[in-house]
Write an enzyme that holds these catalytic residues in place. Structure first.
Site, short mmCIF file in Angstrom:
data_model
loop_
_atom_site.label_atom_id
_atom_site.label_comp_id
_atom_site.label_asym_id
_atom_site.label_seq_id
_atom_site.Cartn_x
_atom_site.Cartn_y
_atom_site.Cartn_z
N ILE A 13 -33.21 -46.04 -20.13
CA ILE A 13 -32.27 -46.27 -19.01
C ILE A 13 -31.86 -47.75 -18.95
O ILE A 13 -30.68 -48.08 -18.81
CB ILE A 13 -32.89 -45.82 -17.68
CG1 ILE A 13 -33.24 -44.33 -17.74
CG2 ILE A 13 -31.93 -46.07 -16.52
CD1 ILE A 13 -34.03 -43.80 -16.55
N ASP A 34 -39.64 -57.21 -21.66
CA ASP A 34 -40.03 -55.89 -22.17
C ASP A 34 -41.11 -56.10 -23.23
O ASP A 34 -41.00 -56.96 -24.09
CB ASP A 34 -38.81 -55.17 -22.78
CG ASP A 34 -39.07 -53.70 -23.06
OD1 ASP A 34 -38.34 -52.86 -22.51
OD2 ASP A 34 -40.01 -53.39 -23.83
N THR A 154 -38.97 -42.27 -9.56
CA THR A 154 -38.64 -40.92 -10.03
C THR A 154 -38.79 -39.89 -8.92
O THR A 154 -39.56 -40.09 -7.97
CB THR A 154 -39.58 -40.57 -11.20
OG1 THR A 154 -39.53 -39.17 -11.45
CG2 THR A 154 -41.04 -40.88 -10.88
N ASP A 155 -38.10 -38.76 -9.08
CA ASP A 155 -38.27 -37.66 -8.12
C ASP A 155 -39.63 -36.96 -8.30
O ASP A 155 -40.04 -36.17 -7.46
CB ASP A 155 -37.13 -36.64 -8.23
CG ASP A 155 -37.02 -35.96 -9.60
OD1 ASP A 155 -37.72 -36.39 -10.53
OD2 ASP A 155 -36.22 -35.01 -9.73
N GLU A 156 -40.30 -37.25 -9.42
CA GLU A 156 -41.57 -36.55 -9.68
C GLU A 156 -42.66 -36.91 -8.66
O GLU A 156 -43.65 -36.20 -8.53
CB GLU A 156 -42.06 -36.84 -11.11
CG GLU A 156 -41.02 -36.44 -12.13
CD GLU A 156 -41.57 -36.29 -13.55
OE1 GLU A 156 -42.76 -36.04 -13.71
OE2 GLU A 156 -40.77 -36.44 -14.47
N TYR A 179 -48.69 -39.47 -14.61
CA TYR A 179 -47.44 -40.25 -14.59
C TYR A 179 -46.90 -40.34 -13.17
O TYR A 179 -46.67 -41.44 -12.64
CB TYR A 179 -46.39 -39.63 -15.52
CG TYR A 179 -44.99 -40.15 -15.27
CD1 TYR A 179 -44.67 -41.49 -15.48
CD2 TYR A 179 -43.96 -39.31 -14.79
CE1 TYR A 179 -43.39 -41.99 -15.24
CE2 TYR A 179 -42.68 -39.79 -14.55
CZ TYR A 179 -42.40 -41.13 -14.77
OH TYR A 179 -41.13 -41.62 -14.51
N LYS A 183 -46.49 -43.58 -10.58
CA LYS A 183 -45.21 -44.01 -10.01
C LYS A 183 -45.28 -43.97 -8.47
O LYS A 183 -44.78 -44.87 -7.80
CB LYS A 183 -44.07 -43.13 -10.51
CG LYS A 183 -43.72 -43.27 -11.97
CD LYS A 183 -43.22 -44.64 -12.38
CE LYS A 183 -41.87 -44.99 -11.83
NZ LYS A 183 -41.35 -46.28 -12.41
N ASP A 313 -47.72 -23.91 -22.56
CA ASP A 313 -47.17 -24.76 -21.49
C ASP A 313 -47.99 -26.04 -21.33
O ASP A 313 -49.18 -26.09 -21.66
CB ASP A 313 -47.18 -23.97 -20.16
CG ASP A 313 -46.08 -24.46 -19.23
OD1 ASP A 313 -45.41 -25.46 -19.55
OD2 ASP A 313 -45.90 -23.81 -18.17
P1 NAD Z 1 -38.64 -45.62 -21.38
O1 NAD Z 1 -40.01 -45.11 -21.67
O2 NAD Z 1 -37.52 -45.19 -22.26
O3 NAD Z 1 -38.66 -47.22 -21.42
C1 NAD Z 1 -39.67 -47.96 -20.81
C2 NAD Z 1 -39.53 -49.41 -21.28
O4 NAD Z 1 -40.57 -50.16 -20.61
C3 NAD Z 1 -39.74 -49.60 -22.78
O5 NAD Z 1 -38.73 -50.44 -23.29
C4 NAD Z 1 -41.10 -50.25 -22.89
O6 NAD Z 1 -41.22 -51.11 -24.01
C5 NAD Z 1 -41.19 -51.01 -21.57
N1 NAD Z 1 -42.57 -51.26 -21.15
C6 NAD Z 1 -43.57 -50.36 -21.08
N2 NAD Z 1 -44.71 -50.98 -20.68
C7 NAD Z 1 -44.39 -52.28 -20.45
C8 NAD Z 1 -45.12 -53.41 -20.00
N3 NAD Z 1 -46.42 -53.33 -19.70
N4 NAD Z 1 -44.47 -54.57 -19.86
C9 NAD Z 1 -43.14 -54.69 -20.16
N5 NAD Z 1 -42.41 -53.65 -20.61
C10 NAD Z 1 -43.03 -52.46 -20.76
O7 NAD Z 1 -38.35 -45.28 -19.86
P2 NAD Z 1 -36.98 -44.86 -19.17
O8 NAD Z 1 -36.80 -43.41 -19.36
O9 NAD Z 1 -35.91 -45.80 -19.56
O10 NAD Z 1 -37.36 -45.07 -17.63
C11 NAD Z 1 -37.15 -46.33 -16.99
C12 NAD Z 1 -37.63 -46.24 -15.55
O11 NAD Z 1 -36.95 -45.20 -14.88
C13 NAD Z 1 -39.12 -45.90 -15.42
O12 NAD Z 1 -39.63 -46.66 -14.35
C14 NAD Z 1 -39.14 -44.43 -15.10
O13 NAD Z 1 -40.28 -44.09 -14.33
C15 NAD Z 1 -37.87 -44.30 -14.29
N6 NAD Z 1 -37.25 -42.97 -14.33
C16 NAD Z 1 -36.96 -42.37 -15.53
C17 NAD Z 1 -36.33 -41.12 -15.55
C18 NAD Z 1 -35.96 -40.45 -16.83
O14 NAD Z 1 -35.51 -39.29 -16.80
N7 NAD Z 1 -36.08 -41.10 -17.99
C19 NAD Z 1 -36.01 -40.50 -14.34
C20 NAD Z 1 -36.32 -41.14 -13.13
C21 NAD Z 1 -36.92 -42.38 -13.15
#
Ligand code: NAD
Length: 358
Positions: A13, A34, A154-156, A179, A183, A313
């Site tokens: 994202i 990151d 997240t909605d989770e 997870y 969150k 599952d």
């Molecule tokens: P992702 O797993 O694709 O990316 C996570 C990023 O965080 C990676 O680039 C990773 O290197 C970095 N990271 C992990 N641990 C780290 C640390 N200790 N220090 C610095 N960087 C670190 O995740 P995403 O899907 O892009 O999700 C981003 C955010 O959005 C998250 O907080 C997730 O909970 C939230 N979110 C995701 C979704 C979804 O569908 N993907 C939906 C709702 C919310």
């Protein structure tokens, strides 16, 4: 120039958000912290690699000294916090790192930000410690001078739904996986910094995202990759688990609005009103592939759908998530531009390029 710390933006994202945000706000400099875990990649940031208003720092959000150094080096005026361990299956196999990154990491960022903004050279103290901080306009869009901490969640956190009902901002938290529990915990810490210290926070809780640059481990890339390789397409259980799918750029637009216009201390749910079950998604992707990238003439299969295979599952698999996005729609004027059927075509096209399948 406003300096904003964005975390985890080499992931799915965040790496969609950075180019979008840089283009929209020519006076922003984004400092991108990151760790480049398995989920992050500099390739995702290729289009902004040489961008003069994007600084990439490889490091851990749990590293307090590093985070302090970043705040001291750049005059950070806002945080948009994406970094997290994000894959439910991994949280079942290895929950410890989820607590470390998602809980301790969020705490570290929040605490450094708060101390820096309260006690650092900028002295926002009086502005935080008024009786009712919500009486002050803290919105970045109106030039509010109190820096904002935006936490992406997240909605989770709300747990699972039956056949009816929607998650609203008032739905009690009931996380079911390590997870979602991590969150939910991070959301609570953010909430406490608002309630206790009057910090200028905003939280957004979003439904499942899809689109370009998602890690191979997630559902949609897994379907496309296996289909193109002629491998079984694994679908958990009976395939009837429902998620509310949102195209990633619609999420980015919601974050933009909540960051700039959201009321301090508020939570906004973001969701596309696109409830689809996993089996529908696999079928839809197979239909698109059948059209855009038909199977070889000599294949024994007629359609990619024949590769769909049900597998055991996931333990504790939540049945249904669905977001009521009325608050962000009515208060901030957000609306998703894509529905699932339009967004998924763009997504499949992007992965066909990625996997060199055109
Ligand atoms: P992702 O797993 O694709 O990316 C996570 C990023 O965080 C990676 O680039 C990773 O290197 C970095 N990271 C992990 N641990 C780290 C640390 N200790 N220090 C610095 N960087 C670190 O995740 P995403 O899907 O892009 O999700 C981003 C955010 O959005 C998250 O907080 C997730 O909970 C939230 N979110 C995701 C979704 C979804 O569908 N993907 C939906 C709702 C919310």
């Amino acid at each position: 120039m406003k300096h904003i710390l964005v975390t985890g933006c080499a992931g799915f994202i965040g790496s969609n958000f950075v180019p979008y945000f840089l283009e929209r706000y020519p006076d922003y400099h984004l400092v991108n912290l990151d760790l480049l875990t398995y989920a992050g990649s500099l390739e995702n940031l290729g289009e902004v690699a040489d961008h003069p208003r994007h600084t990439f720092i490889k490091g851990d959000i749990c590293d307090r000294k590093l985070v302090e150094h970043i705040f001291n080096t750049f005059d950070i005026r806002g945080v948009i916090h994406f970094a997290a361990e994000s894959h439910v299956d991994n949280s079942i196999a290895n929950p410890g790192v989820f607590v470390e990154t998602n809980v301790n990491g969020t705490f570290t960022l929040l605490d450094v930000a708060y101390k820096h903004w309260m006690e650092g050279p900028f002295q926002y103290k009086e502005k935080y410690l008024v009786e009712d901080p919500s009486t002050i306009d803290h919105r970045p869009s109106t030039g509010g001078t109190v820096p904002r901490f935006h936490h992406i969640s997240t909605d989770e956190v709300y747990g699972t739904l039956g056949e009816t009902g929607l998650f609203t901002e008032e739905t009690p938290y009931a996380p079911n996986s390590p997870y979602s529990a991590s969150k939910a915990s991070s959301d609570m810490i953010v909430r406490s910094y608002r309630h206790t210290y009057g910090m200028n926070t905003v939280i957004t809780n979003c439904s499942n995202n899809y689109g370009p640059k998602q890690h191979d481990e997630k559902l949609i890339p897994t379907i496309i990759r296996n289909a193109l390789a002629g491998n079984p397409i694994p679908i958990y259980g009976d395939g009837k688990n429902i998620r509310d799918w949102l195209y990633v750029l619609d999420h980015c637009k919601g974050i933009d609005l909540a960051y700039h216009e959201g009321k301090p201390g508020e939570t906004y749910n973001i969701g596309g009103r696109n409830e689809r079950d996993n089996l529908y998604i696999a079928h839809k992707i197979c239909e698109i592939l059948d059209e855009l990238h038909p199977m070889e003439k000599n294949s024994t299969l007629k359609s990619y759908k024949e590769l769909i295979t049900f597998v055991t599952d996931r333990p504790g698999h939540d049945r249904r998530y669905a977001i009521d996005a009325t608050k962000i729609e009515n208060e901030l004027g957000w609306k998703a531009d894509e529905n699932f059927e339009s967004g998924i075509v763009k997504t499949v096209e992007w992965y066909l390029e990625k996997y060199n399948a055109n």
